[in-house]
Design an enzyme around this catalytic site. Structure first.
Site, PDB file in Angstrom:
ATOM      1  N   TYR A 278     131.235  26.191  84.512  1.00 26.56           N
ATOM      2  CA  TYR A 278     132.507  26.689  85.063  1.00 26.56           C
ATOM      3  C   TYR A 278     133.735  25.924  84.581  1.00 26.56           C
ATOM      4  O   TYR A 278     134.749  25.904  85.268  1.00 26.56           O
ATOM      5  CB  TYR A 278     132.454  26.717  86.607  1.00 26.56           C
TER       6      TYR A 278
ATOM      7  N   ARG B 147     124.871  26.452  87.343  1.00 23.11           N
ATOM      8  CA  ARG B 147     125.383  25.086  87.327  1.00 23.11           C
ATOM      9  C   ARG B 147     124.263  24.050  87.179  1.00 23.11           C
ATOM     10  O   ARG B 147     124.407  23.083  86.434  1.00 23.11           O
ATOM     11  CB  ARG B 147     126.122  24.833  88.645  1.00 23.11           C
TER      12      ARG B 147
ATOM     13  N   CYS C 106     152.535  22.167  82.582  1.00 21.85           N
ATOM     14  CA  CYS C 106     153.747  22.142  83.407  1.00 21.85           C
ATOM     15  C   CYS C 106     153.416  22.552  84.826  1.00 21.85           C
ATOM     16  O   CYS C 106     153.728  23.670  85.257  1.00 21.85           O
ATOM     17  CB  CYS C 106     154.798  23.051  82.806  1.00 21.85           C
TER      18      CYS C 106
ATOM     19  N   ARG D 298     138.726  23.466  88.002  1.00 25.37           N
ATOM     20  CA  ARG D 298     137.963  23.316  89.246  1.00 25.37           C
ATOM     21  C   ARG D 298     138.610  22.322  90.222  1.00 25.37           C
ATOM     22  O   ARG D 298     138.520  22.480  91.424  1.00 25.37           O
ATOM     23  CB  ARG D 298     136.508  22.909  88.948  1.00 25.37           C
TER      24      ARG D 298
END
Ligand code: LLP
Length: 463
Positions: A421, A323, A391, A360
């Site tokens: 991610y 990250r 939906c 996330r």
């Protein structure tokens, strides 16, 4: 601007006291450099540009939603990590954050190594020419086929995660007449201050072998006794999106203690320790991540100190940031479709993507920032929730944020810090087509992962 002075006035008063979000930035047109990649700026007309290219052109050429990855920023972050740790340590980029063949080539050129955690990531790495000895292979349940491919390819290390795997890797290596370099992943018993689903060093979870009850020492005994294995070190990864260095310190201390115990029991000083990844990035202006050189210094100081007190030779340190390298380098560009003001609550802004390109928020309650990027606006801030087109009412991209009140359909908005991610966890929910990743650098933009098409969906569905 204080909350009570918020220009949306009493209409939003109830929500404003709930405190789920920061007050609106004084200037909604400002781009906080903490959350945007380095070449992002606004042009004279107020439109956002990255790598010198404006978002209107990017949207026209590549469509929305799409991820735009700032290649020079990615490369600069790789170099910052490599320089911070220096020649006596190794930086392994964690491919699970985002991996593609272009990324592998950049890593190779910038001198980084690569951590992969599946056969698919291994294939991508090898196909793009990452030398096998610069690859670490991870996972808590590697299949026998994956182990065979990794050993056959000659990966630099396999990180052993269970007693069964110690035997499986040893057998595979022995059958091939090689000694596989391995590390053992231990759980050091640290409670990392992060979301439960991304904390990995407390004992009650699936990764690693526990230090506390002597299991790790037993794993070391077994690994040292097997001819097919060359045990080069101990591995610990405590979790993700962590800002506080205290957890890493405890982890480093406990791993060094284990090295001392191994020396005392077996007369062997293992040459390496890997402290994993997990360093946090700024998703909003409230986050204050550390710079790689601060992290490198903190980790190497603690390892050196602990080794001195245990009279151990200082091992070679490796780390696995994912990250912290790719996260800040990309943003997701969306087009606004519908806008629903809910009286007394907030305004729902629907975009043309959603949980299929960023899970996330739904999964970890993650916070993101958002900005109007096709233009600037002097309109008052309005409290919004940016939602997708799926939906599912949990299909939220940005839970609470402020956008200008004159926002309308067709405006482009962007969510920064989506490099990690997001594409790698993207799905085809509702048969959504996963967005492309476009690398932008010095006035040039090129697709590195193309947009899925309906033909792609039908090709998998064999009828
Ligand atoms: N090394 C190991 C052994 C790991 O398991 C991970 C992440 C990393 C390195 C890289 O961690 P990073 O520096 O990227 O935080 N999907 C979650 C994150 C899961 C991380 C899994 N392992 C999220 O979106 O936050």
């Amino acid at each position: 601007m204080s909350r009570s002075a918020h220009p949306a006035g009493p209409r939003h008063a109830d929500v404003l006291t709930e405190g789920h979000y920061s007050a609106p930035a004084a200037d909604l047109n400002a781009l906080d450099e903490k959350v945007w990649s380095r070449t992002v700026t606004r042009d004279a007309d107020g439109a956002l540009t990255v790598g010198g290219i404006g978002v209107a052109r990017l949207a026209e050429e590549f469509g929305t939603p799409a991820y735009f990855l700032d290649e020079s920023d990615f490369r600069a972050r790789c170099r910052a990590w490599a320089d911070a740790f220096g020649p006596d340590a190794d930086v392994f980029y964690a491919g699970k954050a985002f991996l593609s063949r272009a990324v592998v080539r950049w890593l190779k050129e910038e001198g980084l190594n690569l951590d992969v955690c599946s056969g698919g990531e291994l294939t991508t790495a090898l196909d793009a020419g990452m030398p096998a000895e610069r690859i670490a292979f991870h996972g808590n349940n590697k299949t026998v086929a994956e182990i065979e491919r990794a050993v056959e390819a000659g990966v630099g290390r396999i990180v052993l995660d269970s007693f069964q795997e110690i035997v499986r890797v040893a057998h595979t290596a022995q059958r091939r007449g090689v000694r596989q370099r391995v590390q053992i992943r231990v759980t050091v018993g640290v409670e990392a201050h992060t979301h439960e689903f991304i904390a990995t060093a407390h004992e009650d979870q699936k990764f690693g072998i526990a230090l506390a009850d002597g299991q790790a020492a037993e794993a070391v005994r077994r690994a040292l006794s097997l001819d097919g294995l060359e045990l080069i070190g101990i591995h610990s990864h405590i979790g993700s999106q962590i800002f506080d260095m205290a957890g890493f310190e405890v982890s480093a201390r406990r791993v060094v203690q284990l090295l001392a115990e191994i020396r005392d029991e077996h007369g062997v000083e293992l040459p390496e320790i890997d402290l994993g990844g997990g360093l946090g990035i700024a998703y909003t202006s409230d986050d204050d991540p550390r710079e790689p050189h601060e992290i490198a210094k903190a980790l190497s100081d603690i390892v050196t100190r602990e080794c001195e007190s245990a009279k151990l030779r200082t091992p070679r340190i490796s780390v696995e940031p994912g990250r912290a390298i790719v996260g800040p380098t990309a943003f997701t560009l969306y087009e606004v479709g519908t806008i629903k003001p809910l009286e007394g609550l907030r305004t729902y802004v629907s975009v043309d993507g959603g949980m299929s390109d960023n899970i996330r928020t739904a999964l970890y309650d993650a916070e993101y920032s958002v900005a109007l990027v096709s233009r600037t606006s002097e309109a008052e801030p309005m409290l919004v929730r940016v939602v997708g087109k799926h939906c599912e009412s949990g299909d939220i991209v940005v839970k609470d944020a402020f956008l200008p009140a004159d926002l309308g359909p067709g405006d482009l908005i962007a969510v920064p810090a989506t490099g990690a991610y997001c594409r790698s966890m993207a799905s085809n929910y509702n048969h959504a087509l996963r967005p492309p990743v476009v690398a932008v650098r010095e006035g040039e933009a090129r697709v590195i992962v193309r947009r899925e098409t309906e033909e792609d969906l039908l090709r998998l569905d064999v009828g």
